[in-house]
Write a protein that holds these residues in place. Structure first.
Motif, PDB file in Angstrom:
ATOM      1  N   PHE A  89      -4.586  -4.146  -1.373  1.00 36.73           N
ATOM      2  CA  PHE A  89      -3.410  -3.507  -0.804  1.00 36.73           C
ATOM      3  C   PHE A  89      -3.230  -3.872   0.652  1.00 36.73           C
ATOM      4  O   PHE A  89      -4.198  -4.051   1.386  1.00 36.73           O
ATOM      5  N   SER A 141       0.819  -1.212   0.000  1.00 36.86           N
ATOM      6  CA  SER A 141       0.000   0.000   0.000  1.00 36.86           C
ATOM      7  C   SER A 141       0.855   1.264   0.000  1.00 36.86           C
ATOM      8  O   SER A 141       1.897   1.325   0.640  1.00 36.86           O
ATOM      9  N   ARG A 142       0.403   2.248  -0.739  1.00 34.55           N
ATOM     10  CA  ARG A 142       1.031   3.573  -0.751  1.00 34.55           C
ATOM     11  C   ARG A 142       0.036   4.548  -0.125  1.00 34.55           C
ATOM     12  O   ARG A 142      -0.383   4.356   0.990  1.00 34.55           O
ATOM     13  N   THR A 143      -0.396   5.545  -0.886  1.00 35.43           N
ATOM     14  CA  THR A 143      -1.452   6.444  -0.413  1.00 35.43           C
ATOM     15  C   THR A 143      -2.749   6.030  -1.087  1.00 35.43           C
ATOM     16  O   THR A 143      -2.739   5.340  -2.116  1.00 35.43           O
ATOM     17  N   LYS A 144      -3.868   6.454  -0.535  1.00 33.32           N
ATOM     18  CA  LYS A 144      -5.162   6.096  -1.123  1.00 33.32           C
ATOM     19  C   LYS A 144      -5.226   6.517  -2.578  1.00 33.32           C
ATOM     20  O   LYS A 144      -5.643   5.753  -3.443  1.00 33.32           O
ATOM     21  N   ARG A 145      -4.793   7.715  -2.887  1.00 32.63           N
ATOM     22  CA  ARG A 145      -4.845   8.223  -4.258  1.00 32.63           C
ATOM     23  C   ARG A 145      -3.996   7.360  -5.206  1.00 32.63           C
ATOM     24  O   ARG A 145      -4.441   6.986  -6.278  1.00 32.63           O
ATOM     25  N   ARG A 146      -2.774   7.031  -4.800  1.00 32.82           N
ATOM     26  CA  ARG A 146      -1.903   6.205  -5.651  1.00 32.82           C
ATOM     27  C   ARG A 146      -2.456   4.794  -5.786  1.00 32.82           C
ATOM     28  O   ARG A 146      -2.370   4.186  -6.847  1.00 32.82           O
ATOM     29  N   ASN A 147      -3.038   4.261  -4.707  1.00 34.81           N
ATOM     30  CA  ASN A 147      -3.633   2.928  -4.780  1.00 34.81           C
ATOM     31  C   ASN A 147      -4.776   2.897  -5.786  1.00 34.81           C
ATOM     32  O   ASN A 147      -4.864   1.987  -6.606  1.00 34.81           O
ATOM     33  N   VAL A 148      -5.647   3.894  -5.725  1.00 37.83           N
ATOM     34  CA  VAL A 148      -6.791   3.957  -6.641  1.00 37.83           C
ATOM     35  C   VAL A 148      -6.306   4.080  -8.082  1.00 37.83           C
ATOM     36  O   VAL A 148      -6.792   3.380  -8.976  1.00 37.83           O
ATOM     37  N   HIS A 199      -0.012  -3.556   4.033  1.00 41.33           N
ATOM     38  CA  HIS A 199       1.235  -2.943   4.499  1.00 41.33           C
ATOM     39  C   HIS A 199       2.241  -4.052   4.736  1.00 41.33           C
ATOM     40  O   HIS A 199       1.931  -5.070   5.338  1.00 41.33           O
TER      41      HIS A 199
END
Length: 186
Positions: free
Chosen positions: A64, A30-37, A66
């Protein structure tokens, strides 16, 4: 990782699953919500397109997690950071103008582990005969193949013990300090 890379990873994984007549999921760090989406969107559109699912053996769009809470992600991190990066960087950085010295242990890691890691890849030929899957290297300048880090033609170096490793710059600095100290005492 960009969306196209995630889609490619899922397509190759889907090919492996199809060969084995199996289904599976992709678990990404997982990264950030925006990058994941952004990363999962192109896979979702390929799975839910009106003409049918392009990756039927991949059960779900990537999920995603961690790496500190998923053993699979920890194993992937360990494999990349301790085997593939040291083995691959030794080969792939050649001719790039980067002058930082590499540890002699990198050659030993490459010789000892990279061929076996290369054998773990899922590589296959497309209908046109092109090889695909596995590790991808994009090197437009030198045209290196992703297979190169896994080929070992050079002898494996012996990993010296850190205490036995000489450091010429440190030795020179000690020698110069001694000369200056002797000069002052006269």
């Amino acid at each position: 990782m960009c969306g196209a890379s995630v889609a490619s990873l899922c397509a190759h994984f889907g090919h492996l699953l199809a060969e084995r007549d199996d289904r599976g999921i992709v678990l990404l760090d997982s990264r950030t919500k925006r990058r994941n989406v952004d990363n999962v969107h192109c896979v979702t559109t390929r799975k839910l397109r009106p003409g049918g699912d392009l990756m039927p053996h991949v059960a779900e769009s990537p999920v995603f997690g961690h790496s500190d809470s998923h053993i699979g992600l920890q194993i992937a991190d360990l494999l990349i950071s301790s085997v593939f990066f040291p083995g691959g960087v030794r080969h792939l950085r050649g001719g790039t103008g980067v002058e930082h010295p590499l540890s002699p242990a990198y050659a030993a890691i490459r010789g000892r582990h990279c061929p076996r890691v290369g054998d773990l890849q899922h590589r296959y030929q497309t209908a046109t005969g092109k090889w695909t899957g596995g590790v991808v290297v994009s090197d437009r300048r030198r045209g290196l193949s992703a297979a190169e880090p896994f080929r070992v033609g050079e002898p494996t170096a012996v990993i010296p013990h850190p205490a036995a490793t000489r450091c010429p710059s440190r030795e020179r600095a000690v020698r110069e300090t001694r000369i200056r100290a002797v000069g002052r005492s006269r």
